[in-house]
Design a protein around this motif. Structure first.
Motif, PDB file in Angstrom:
ATOM      1  N   PRO A 191       0.833  -1.215   0.000  1.00 36.51           N
ATOM      2  CA  PRO A 191       0.000   0.000   0.000  1.00 36.51           C
ATOM      3  C   PRO A 191       0.867   1.264   0.000  1.00 36.51           C
ATOM      4  CG  PRO A 191      -0.634  -1.493   1.780  1.00 36.51           C
ATOM      5  CD  PRO A 191       0.671  -1.979   1.225  1.00 36.51           C
ATOM      6  N   ARG A 192       0.198   2.401  -0.095  1.00 38.66           N
ATOM      7  CA  ARG A 192       0.902   3.681  -0.054  1.00 38.66           C
ATOM      8  C   ARG A 192       1.370   3.979   1.369  1.00 38.66           C
ATOM      9  NH1 ARG A 192      -4.269   6.803  -1.829  1.00 38.66           N
ATOM     10  NH2 ARG A 192      -4.857   5.487  -0.094  1.00 38.66           N
ATOM     11  N   ASP A 210      -1.325   4.839   3.946  1.00 40.80           N
ATOM     12  CA  ASP A 210      -2.242   3.795   4.386  1.00 40.80           C
ATOM     13  C   ASP A 210      -1.715   3.146   5.666  1.00 40.80           C
ATOM     14  OD1 ASP A 210      -3.900   4.306   2.164  1.00 40.80           O
ATOM     15  OD2 ASP A 210      -2.629   3.047   0.907  1.00 40.80           O
ATOM     16  N   PRO A 240      -1.315  -0.288   7.704  1.00 44.60           N
ATOM     17  CA  PRO A 240      -1.408  -1.727   7.937  1.00 44.60           C
ATOM     18  C   PRO A 240      -1.298  -2.015   9.435  1.00 44.60           C
ATOM     19  CG  PRO A 240       0.798  -1.173   7.189  1.00 44.60           C
ATOM     20  CD  PRO A 240       0.013   0.116   7.254  1.00 44.60           C
ATOM     21  N   VAL A 279      -5.827  -3.425   6.881  1.00 45.34           N
ATOM     22  CA  VAL A 279      -5.187  -2.303   6.198  1.00 45.34           C
ATOM     23  C   VAL A 279      -6.255  -1.245   5.966  1.00 45.34           C
ATOM     24  CG1 VAL A 279      -3.862  -1.518   4.198  1.00 45.34           C
ATOM     25  CG2 VAL A 279      -3.606  -3.882   5.002  1.00 45.34           C
ATOM     26  N   LEU A 322      -7.134   2.052   3.932  1.00 48.27           N
ATOM     27  CA  LEU A 322      -6.741   2.765   2.716  1.00 48.27           C
ATOM     28  C   LEU A 322      -7.495   4.086   2.682  1.00 48.27           C
ATOM     29  CD1 LEU A 322      -7.023  -0.235   0.227  1.00 48.27           C
ATOM     30  CD2 LEU A 322      -4.958   0.598   1.365  1.00 48.27           C
ATOM     31  N   GLN A 363     -10.695   0.563  -6.286  1.00 48.60           N
ATOM     32  CA  GLN A 363      -9.278   0.816  -6.001  1.00 48.60           C
ATOM     33  C   GLN A 363      -8.805  -0.040  -4.832  1.00 48.60           C
ATOM     34  OE1 GLN A 363     -10.026   4.989  -5.454  1.00 48.60           O
ATOM     35  NE2 GLN A 363      -8.820   5.550  -7.268  1.00 48.60           N
ATOM     36  N   ALA A 364      -9.649  -0.162  -3.821  1.00 47.38           N
ATOM     37  CA  ALA A 364      -9.293  -0.981  -2.656  1.00 47.38           C
ATOM     38  C   ALA A 364      -9.124  -2.440  -3.061  1.00 47.38           C
ATOM     39  CB  ALA A 364     -10.360  -0.847  -1.574  1.00 47.38           C
ATOM     40  N   VAL A 409      -5.775  -2.891  -4.742  1.00 49.14           N
ATOM     41  CA  VAL A 409      -4.683  -2.943  -3.758  1.00 49.14           C
ATOM     42  C   VAL A 409      -4.681  -4.304  -3.066  1.00 49.14           C
ATOM     43  CG1 VAL A 409      -3.793  -1.986  -1.588  1.00 49.14           C
ATOM     44  CG2 VAL A 409      -4.617  -0.450  -3.382  1.00 49.14           C
ATOM     45  N   ILE A 419      -1.716  -7.126  -2.901  1.00 49.84           N
ATOM     46  CA  ILE A 419      -1.240  -7.720  -1.645  1.00 49.84           C
ATOM     47  C   ILE A 419      -1.348  -9.238  -1.718  1.00 49.84           C
ATOM     48  CG2 ILE A 419      -1.814  -8.010   0.804  1.00 49.84           C
ATOM     49  CD1 ILE A 419      -2.599  -4.987   0.786  1.00 49.84           C
TER      50      ILE A 419
END
Length: 199
Positions: free
Chosen positions: A95-96, A99, A101, A111, A113, A120-121, A124, A128
Motif C-alpha cells: 500500500p501507499r 495507508d 497496515p 489495512v 486505505l 481501487q481498494a 490494492v 497484496i
C-alpha cells in the motif's frame, strides 16, 4: 559544574529515548512491527471522522493467512512467526505510505486505505494477495508457500461507522475463505451473490 550539566543532558536524552521506546511499544505489535490492534482502532476512528468531514472515502481490508493453524502445527511456531513477519512486510510495502497496515489479531491483519473507492481498494488487495502468494519460506521440511484471503468494505458505500465496516469486511473475508481461499471479496460482491441466490 560542567559535569553536572552534562549529566543532566545525558539523563534528559535517555528519558527522551525511553519515552519514544515506550510509545512505540504501546502502539506497535512486537512481532510484526505493524500498528497494534488498539492503535488501529483509534486511527480507524480518526480516519473515518476526517473522511466524513471532508467527503473522502476510506476502505478497510481484513486479511487472514490461509491455513495458518496447519502452518503452526506442521512447521512449528517459529516458522508461523516468520510467516507473520513476512506477510507484515508485504503489507508495509504494497500500500501507499499514507495507508495503515495493522496486526488485527492472531494471523489476521487489517489495512486502512485512505481516499480510495471499492474498486481501487480491491486492486490494492489483489496486489497484496499476489505478493503474499509469492512468499516462500524455507524450512527444514522444505519450502512453505503462503496465501491469504481478503475481505473489503468501504466508507461510505458499505457502512458509515467502524463497527459496521469491520463486520462487513469480516463477512466478506469469511466468504473468501469459504469459496476457495486465496481470494479477495468485497462486501458488494457478497451482497450481489445473496441477491442473485434470492432471485
Amino acid at each position: 559544574m560542567l559535569s553536572v550539566i552534562a549529566n543532566q543532558v545525558a539523563i534528559s536524552l535517555e528519558n527522551g529515548f525511553l519515552y519514544r521506546k515506550m510509545e512505540t511499544m504501546a502502539t506497535t505489535d512486537g512481532l510484526t512491527g505493524l500498528t497494534n490492534h488498539r492503535t488501529f482502532q483509534q486511527r480507524f476512528a480518526d480516519m473515518l471522522e476526517r473522511a466524513a468531514r471532508h467527503g473522502h472515502r476510506v476502505a478497510l481490508l481484513l486479511c487472514d493467512v490461509d491455513h495458518f493453524k496447519k502452518v503452526n502445527d506442521n512447521f512449528g511456531h517459529p516458522i508461523g512467526d516468520e510467516v507473520l513477519r513476512r506477510v507484515a512486510r508485504v503489507l508495509q510495502e504494497v500500500p501507499r505510505k499514507i495507508d495503515i497496515p495493522a496486526r488485527y489479531g492472531g494471523e489476521e491483519f487489517a489495512v486502512l486505505l485512505d481516499n480510495v473507492d471499492v474498486a481501487q481498494a480491491k486492486a490494492v488487495a489483489e496486489r497484496i494477495r499476489i505478493e503474499i502468494s509469492r512468499l516462500v519460506i524455507e524450512t527444514e521440511k522444505g519450502p512453505l508457500s503462503v496465501t491469504e484471503s481478503v475481505g473489503v468494505a468501504a466508507f461510505p458505500d458499505d457502512g458509515r461507522d467502524r463497527a459496521t465496516l469491520i463486520e462487513r469486511a469480516d463477512l466478506a473475508l469469511y466468504h473468501a475463505k469459504h469459496t476457495g481461499r486465496n481470494r479477495v471479496v468485497t462486501w458488494a460482491e457478497v451482497q450481489a451473490e445473496k441477491a442473485k441466490k434470492a432471485s
